[in-house]
Enzyme design. Structure first.
Site, PDB file in Angstrom:
ATOM      1  N   GLU A 109       0.824  -1.206   0.000  1.00 63.55           N
ATOM      2  CA  GLU A 109       0.000   0.000   0.000  1.00 63.55           C
ATOM      3  C   GLU A 109       0.859   1.258   0.000  1.00 63.55           C
ATOM      4  O   GLU A 109       1.984   1.256   0.497  1.00 63.55           O
ATOM      5  CB  GLU A 109      -0.927   0.016   1.224  1.00 63.55           C
ATOM      6  N   CYS A 360      -0.292   6.036  10.133  1.00 69.27           N
ATOM      7  CA  CYS A 360       0.950   5.416  10.584  1.00 69.27           C
ATOM      8  C   CYS A 360       0.662   4.153  11.391  1.00 69.27           C
ATOM      9  O   CYS A 360      -0.123   4.172  12.336  1.00 69.27           O
ATOM     10  CB  CYS A 360       1.721   6.421  11.440  1.00 69.27           C
TER      11      CYS A 360
END
EC number: 2.1.1.192
Length: 368
Positions: A109, A360
């Protein structure tokens, strides 16, 4: 799935390599590759112009190359490396996560984030990660394989094409920042990541012509690789994923700390900062009742005071099955104040993409 604390520094053996691609090669190597299939060496420059300056991958777009030569050149230098499985967007479309399927079915990704004053792209350097940090979805999945230089670069090329073509709200734009903070430990895939940085920053049409100063490379602290990276002479920013100022806790949160301790990691980072002239970024995910005590903020401030650093605090993003969560606002505030009391610059990151598992620590590359 790796066992707790287990580290994987080398990708599994027997993994099929991606096909050779233009972005894997230096300009000189591209000329050799073109000549090897009976084409004139200047065709390499034409292909580079199409790929790096025009983001044109399809042979029918190469109108300056004879039709009879296009397919052979495509097979030799621009094979299809990866295809888009899907895009997921949030923030009115200005944050977009892309799920890629690589040539062998592996999934990775990347995330593109458009702000009013800049556009940042978070890219992956490995499929999975071998560093096994327990609060990170990528780390808990283990390491599938390293990405090639071209697989890394293509994430950015496609992001630049999407911005140019108006696929991201806000009108045409150009990438201003690249962060190696997606899936994987960049310095565990050292040669390919360094190759990607060179492709990104080589002048057009040999590369994308981006500034080294707009690139950030994140690491959990592979000290020998940090020293080696220092010797490259780059002006990129180095970010150390610290997450704890004391070895006792960091051994648990960042298992690589059992190899290289906090002071070793910081000293290597300070050396890079001195050589590059760039401030060292300290990444610190705040985890409720685990690493967010004010005394740990004070300890971190003492370790960093007087150094060319900036502390980036990251509210912990939720991951499936995780027992941990983000800090309370009052604990976050006290932690910030404890660091700032030592004159150390500190900010709390504006986290984006949480709703699409694009923030994150959330990248898990699932087709679900």
């Amino acid at each position: 799935m790796p066992k707790p604390g287990e580290l994987t520094f080398v990708a599994p053996r027997g993994v099929k390599k991606p096909p050779r691609h233009l972005a894997d090669l230096t300009p000189a190597e591209r000329k050799e590759a073109v000549a090897a299939i009976g084409e004139k060496p200047f065709r390499a420059k034409q292909l580079s112009q199409h790929y790096f300056a025009r983001y044109a991958h399809a042979p029918e777009q190469w109108t300056d190359i004879p039709a009879g030569s296009r397919e052979g050149l495509r097979e030799a230098l621009l094979p299809e490396l990866m295809t888009v499985v899907r895009h997921l967007s949030t923030d009115q479309g200005t944050t977009r996560k892309t799920l890629w399927k690589l040539f062998d079915g592996t999934l990775v990704e990347s995330v593109l984030m458009r702000y009013p004053d800049r556009v940042t792209m978070c890219i992956s350097s490995q499929a999975g990660c071998g560093m096994n940090c327990p609060f990170c979805a990528t780390g808990q999945a283990g390491l599938d394989r390293n990405l090639s230089t071209a697989e890394i670069v293509h994430q950015i090329v496609d992001g630049m094409r999407a911005l140019r073509d108006g696929e991201v709200p806000g009108g045409p734009a150009r990438l201003s920042n690249i962060v190696f903070m997606g899936m994987g430990e960049p310095l565990a895939n050292y040669n390919r990541v360094v190759g990607a940085i060179r492709r990104l920053t080589d002048p057009e049409p040999d590369g994308l012509g981006l500034s080294q100063r707009g690139i950030t490379v994140s690491t959990v602290g592979l000290v020998p690789a940090i020293h080696r990276f220092t010797g490259e002479g780059f002006k990129c920013r180095l970010a150390i994923s610290l997450h704890a100022p004391d070895d006792e806790l960091r051994d648990t949160l960042v298992p690589v700390n059992t190899r290289w301790k906090v002071r070793e990691v910081l000293d290597a980072g300070f050396e890079y900062a001195a050589k590059s002239g760039r401030r060292l970024s300290i990444e610190y995910a705040l985890i409720r009742d685990i690493n967010d005590q004010a005394w740990r903020g004070d300890r971190l401030g003492r370790l960093l005071r007087g150094r060319p650093v900036h502390v980036n605090l990251i509210p912990l993003n939720p991951t499936p099955g995780s027992k941990w969560t983000a800090s309370r606002p009052e604990d976050e505030k006290a932690f910030v104040e404890a660091i700032a009391a030592h004159g150390v610059p500190v900010t709390i990151r504006d986290t984006r993409g949480q709703e699409i598992d694009g923030a994150c620590g959330q990248l898990a590359a699932s087709e679900r």
